[in-house]
Design a protein around this motif. Structure first.
Motif, mmCIF file in Angstrom:
data_model
loop_
_atom_site.group_PDB
_atom_site.id
_atom_site.type_symbol
_atom_site.label_atom_id
_atom_site.label_comp_id
_atom_site.label_asym_id
_atom_site.label_seq_id
_atom_site.Cartn_x
_atom_site.Cartn_y
_atom_site.Cartn_z
ATOM 1 N N LEU A 81 41.429 35.387 47.251
ATOM 2 C CA LEU A 81 43.418 35.377 46.583
ATOM 3 C C LEU A 81 43.501 36.517 45.786
ATOM 4 C CD1 LEU A 81 45.700 35.282 49.043
ATOM 5 C CD2 LEU A 81 45.957 32.788 47.268
ATOM 6 N N VAL A 82 42.786 36.467 44.780
ATOM 7 C CA VAL A 82 43.030 37.237 43.491
ATOM 8 C C VAL A 82 42.467 38.757 43.987
ATOM 9 C CG1 VAL A 82 42.111 37.563 41.088
ATOM 10 C CG2 VAL A 82 42.332 35.054 42.040
ATOM 11 N N PHE A 83 41.319 38.710 44.300
ATOM 12 C CA PHE A 83 41.460 40.009 45.042
ATOM 13 C C PHE A 83 42.119 40.845 45.580
ATOM 14 C CE2 PHE A 83 36.388 39.915 43.715
ATOM 15 C CZ PHE A 83 35.919 40.870 43.301
ATOM 16 N N VAL A 84 42.861 40.124 46.898
ATOM 17 C CA VAL A 84 43.735 40.193 47.755
ATOM 18 C C VAL A 84 45.166 40.967 46.871
ATOM 19 C CG1 VAL A 84 45.632 39.910 49.109
ATOM 20 C CG2 VAL A 84 43.290 39.364 49.449
ATOM 21 N N GLY A 85 45.658 40.420 45.845
ATOM 22 C CA GLY A 85 46.167 40.291 44.378
ATOM 23 C C GLY A 85 46.327 41.924 44.286
ATOM 24 N N MET A 86 44.804 41.836 43.464
ATOM 25 C CA MET A 86 44.055 43.348 43.060
ATOM 26 C C MET A 86 44.857 44.593 43.623
ATOM 27 S SD MET A 86 40.572 43.878 41.531
ATOM 28 C CE MET A 86 40.402 42.686 40.665
ATOM 29 N N VAL A 87 44.108 44.507 45.061
ATOM 30 C CA VAL A 87 43.538 45.529 46.347
ATOM 31 C C VAL A 87 44.476 45.727 46.800
ATOM 32 C CG1 VAL A 87 42.374 46.568 48.217
ATOM 33 C CG2 VAL A 87 41.268 44.872 46.305
ATOM 34 N N VAL A 88 45.345 45.216 47.268
ATOM 35 C CA VAL A 88 46.491 45.631 47.846
ATOM 36 C C VAL A 88 47.767 45.097 47.766
ATOM 37 C CG1 VAL A 88 48.166 44.854 50.122
ATOM 38 C CG2 VAL A 88 45.365 44.270 49.684
ATOM 39 N N PHE A 89 48.001 44.816 46.283
ATOM 40 C CA PHE A 89 49.678 44.309 45.359
ATOM 41 C C PHE A 89 49.625 45.222 44.509
ATOM 42 C CE2 PHE A 89 49.221 40.536 48.940
ATOM 43 C CZ PHE A 89 50.995 41.284 49.408
ATOM 44 N N ASP A 90 49.132 44.539 43.600
ATOM 45 C CA ASP A 90 49.037 45.550 42.252
ATOM 46 C C ASP A 90 48.029 46.268 42.376
ATOM 47 O OD1 ASP A 90 49.064 44.918 39.444
ATOM 48 O OD2 ASP A 90 46.795 46.103 39.351
ATOM 49 N N GLY A 91 47.574 47.092 43.599
ATOM 50 C CA GLY A 91 46.737 48.885 43.648
ATOM 51 C C GLY A 91 47.748 49.651 44.166
ATOM 52 N N LEU A 92 49.052 48.574 44.914
ATOM 53 C CA LEU A 92 49.746 49.939 45.793
ATOM 54 C C LEU A 92 51.309 49.754 44.819
ATOM 55 C CD1 LEU A 92 48.599 49.287 49.701
ATOM 56 C CD2 LEU A 92 48.789 51.017 48.051
ATOM 57 N N ASP A 93 51.772 48.690 44.226
ATOM 58 C CA ASP A 93 53.211 49.113 43.904
ATOM 59 C C ASP A 93 53.509 49.755 42.888
ATOM 60 O OD1 ASP A 93 51.538 48.050 41.501
ATOM 61 O OD2 ASP A 93 52.777 46.019 41.068
ATOM 62 N N GLN A 132 57.912 45.638 33.720
ATOM 63 C CA GLN A 132 57.710 43.991 32.748
ATOM 64 C C GLN A 132 57.349 42.731 34.052
ATOM 65 O OE1 GLN A 132 57.934 43.753 29.842
ATOM 66 N NE2 GLN A 132 58.631 45.982 29.338
ATOM 67 N N LEU A 133 57.708 43.194 35.293
ATOM 68 C CA LEU A 133 57.656 42.223 35.793
ATOM 69 C C LEU A 133 56.070 42.237 36.277
ATOM 70 C CD1 LEU A 133 58.388 39.827 38.345
ATOM 71 C CD2 LEU A 133 59.095 42.144 40.205
ATOM 72 N N ASP A 134 56.044 43.482 36.347
ATOM 73 C CA ASP A 134 54.039 43.612 37.458
ATOM 74 C C ASP A 134 53.659 43.066 35.796
ATOM 75 O OD1 ASP A 134 51.717 45.836 38.543
ATOM 76 O OD2 ASP A 134 51.698 45.997 36.406
ATOM 77 N N SER A 135 53.573 43.183 34.225
ATOM 78 C CA SER A 135 52.743 42.554 33.817
ATOM 79 C C SER A 135 52.771 40.798 33.484
ATOM 80 C CB SER A 135 53.060 43.057 32.447
ATOM 81 O OG SER A 135 52.828 44.500 31.902
ATOM 82 N N LEU A 136 53.786 40.752 33.757
ATOM 83 C CA LEU A 136 54.123 38.442 34.140
ATOM 84 C C LEU A 136 53.071 38.797 35.604
ATOM 85 C CD1 LEU A 136 58.200 38.399 33.420
ATOM 86 C CD2 LEU A 136 56.663 37.893 32.246
ATOM 87 N N ALA A 137 53.351 39.409 36.614
ATOM 88 C CA ALA A 137 52.920 39.011 37.790
ATOM 89 C C ALA A 137 50.618 38.830 36.960
ATOM 90 C CB ALA A 137 52.690 39.425 38.723
ATOM 91 N N ASP A 138 51.009 40.015 36.347
ATOM 92 C CA ASP A 138 49.206 40.029 35.937
ATOM 93 C C ASP A 138 48.626 39.241 35.498
ATOM 94 O OD1 ASP A 138 49.426 42.063 37.431
ATOM 95 O OD2 ASP A 138 49.555 44.076 35.986
ATOM 96 N N VAL A 139 49.870 38.574 34.567
ATOM 97 C CA VAL A 139 49.396 37.152 33.395
ATOM 98 C C VAL A 139 48.531 36.221 34.619
ATOM 99 C CG1 VAL A 139 49.984 35.597 31.683
ATOM 100 C CG2 VAL A 139 50.894 38.202 31.387
ATOM 101 N N VAL A 140 49.371 36.096 35.747
ATOM 102 C CA VAL A 140 49.294 34.416 36.541
ATOM 103 C C VAL A 140 48.231 35.037 37.122
ATOM 104 C CG1 VAL A 140 49.973 33.417 38.315
ATOM 105 C CG2 VAL A 140 51.256 34.373 36.383
ATOM 106 N N THR A 141 47.746 36.459 37.832
ATOM 107 C CA THR A 141 47.529 36.889 38.669
ATOM 108 C C THR A 141 45.901 37.165 37.898
ATOM 109 O OG1 THR A 141 48.807 37.436 40.891
ATOM 110 C CG2 THR A 141 46.010 37.742 40.856
ATOM 111 N N PHE A 142 45.525 37.985 37.165
ATOM 112 C CA PHE A 142 44.420 38.336 36.668
ATOM 113 C C PHE A 142 44.181 37.822 34.796
ATOM 114 C CE2 PHE A 142 45.907 42.320 38.631
ATOM 115 C CZ PHE A 142 46.285 41.680 39.567
ATOM 116 N N GLY A 143 45.282 36.391 35.109
ATOM 117 C CA GLY A 143 44.986 35.970 33.650
ATOM 118 C C GLY A 143 44.559 34.535 33.441
ATOM 119 N N ILE A 144 45.725 34.086 33.774
ATOM 120 C CA ILE A 144 45.573 31.745 34.088
ATOM 121 C C ILE A 144 44.705 31.367 35.780
ATOM 122 C CG2 ILE A 144 47.103 29.752 34.560
ATOM 123 C CD1 ILE A 144 49.429 31.330 33.377
ATOM 124 N N ALA A 145 44.331 32.534 36.232
ATOM 125 C CA ALA A 145 43.682 32.334 37.685
ATOM 126 C C ALA A 145 42.718 32.370 37.483
ATOM 127 C CB ALA A 145 44.439 32.551 39.136
#
Length: 265
Positions: A44-56, A72-85
């Motif tokens: 699911l982290v890869f889905v967030g990376m490739v599909v959503f973070d890669g395209l937004d 700013q919203l992108d960075s907040l999302a990245d903290v969760v998906t690519f940092g905390i998770a």
């Protein structure tokens, strides 16, 4: 003089939805990890990376709707998906068996340090990146998706039940994860040069042999997904230290400007 708060008038819907999709992938990965479904969490982290973070970002620039709100919203999302998770997943894998030569407290410190470095990396990027950041082809420091991708590739390799060499995967990977997590944390806050893969792939013209190489990687990804992911992210992770060592020689010191590196005056 009274302070007048600045109000947000309009928001670009489509890129914002993609960014929120990235955030929800990170939250979903955490819920899977809590239940012990580490393979699904890493995927699911890869889905967030490739599909959503890669395209937004691409959608925002294509529709000319890029904004500070979106950044700013992108960075907040990245903290969760690519940092905390990823940090929580690494911590869970390391101590899943209950026995490890590194204590729970020290593992917590390592994974917490990874989260802190991811947040610092994203905050520094937001402060230092100018309006023309999408034209640059290099990052200063390992990007958070790259660090998360390295960790998730290792975890997917560890968790995939249909792969061979079970003994090596079950015993060695939990021993290596603390060191890998710590190294990735330092690389994120470093100033080492890392290529912007998406910008280079989309905006640059490539030689014919490079197209052949990309095709080969895609085919390998199809037939040997787990091994190819590890090799690909390992090569990308090591490209920063390799470039740093190469730049020690004077004739290699001239390089393109980094994304997020402030203009010299």
């Amino acid at each position: 003089m009274k302070f007048k708060p600045k109000k947000l008038s309009r928001v670009a819907i489509l890129p914002t939805l993609f960014t929120l999709g990235n955030l929800l992938c990170g939250f979903g990965a955490l819920t899977y990890a809590v239940k012990g479904n580490y393979l699904q969490a890493a995927q699911l982290v890869f889905v967030g990376m490739v599909v959503f973070d890669g395209l937004d970002g691409l959608i925002a620039r294509a529709t000319k709707s890029a904004s500070q709100f979106g950044a700013q919203l992108d960075s907040l999302a990245d903290v969760v998906t690519f940092g905390i998770a990823p940090a929580f997943l690494a911590y869970s894998i390391i101590h899943r068996t209950g026995t490890h030569f590194i204590s729970y407290k020290f593992t917590f410190v390592i994974c917490a340090f990874y989260v802190a470095c991811a947040a610092l990396r994203l905050a520094r990027y937001n402060v230092e990146t100018g309006k023309g950041f999408d034209a640059h082809e290099y990052f200063a420091g390992l990007p958070t998706p790259g660090a998360a991708g390295m960790l998730m590739a290792i975890i997917i390799f560890h968790e995939e039940p249909d792969l061979p060499y079970n003994v090596y995967r079950s015993e060695i990977i939990p021993l290596l994860l603390p060191f890998v997590t710590l190294i990735l944390a330092f690389l994120m806050v470093s100033r080492m040069r890392y290529m912007h893969p998406l910008n280079r792939l989309i905006k640059s013209k490539h030689r014919f042999m490079q197209l052949v190489q990309i095709t080969l990687v895609v085919l390998l990804m199809y037939f040997r997904t787990e091994e190819t992911l590890i090799v690909a992210f390992l090569v990308y992770t090591l490209s920063g230290p390799f470039t740093f060592l190469v730049r020690l020689f004077p004739k290699y010191r001239t390089q393109p400007k980094l994304t997020g590196e402030p203009e010299s005056h």
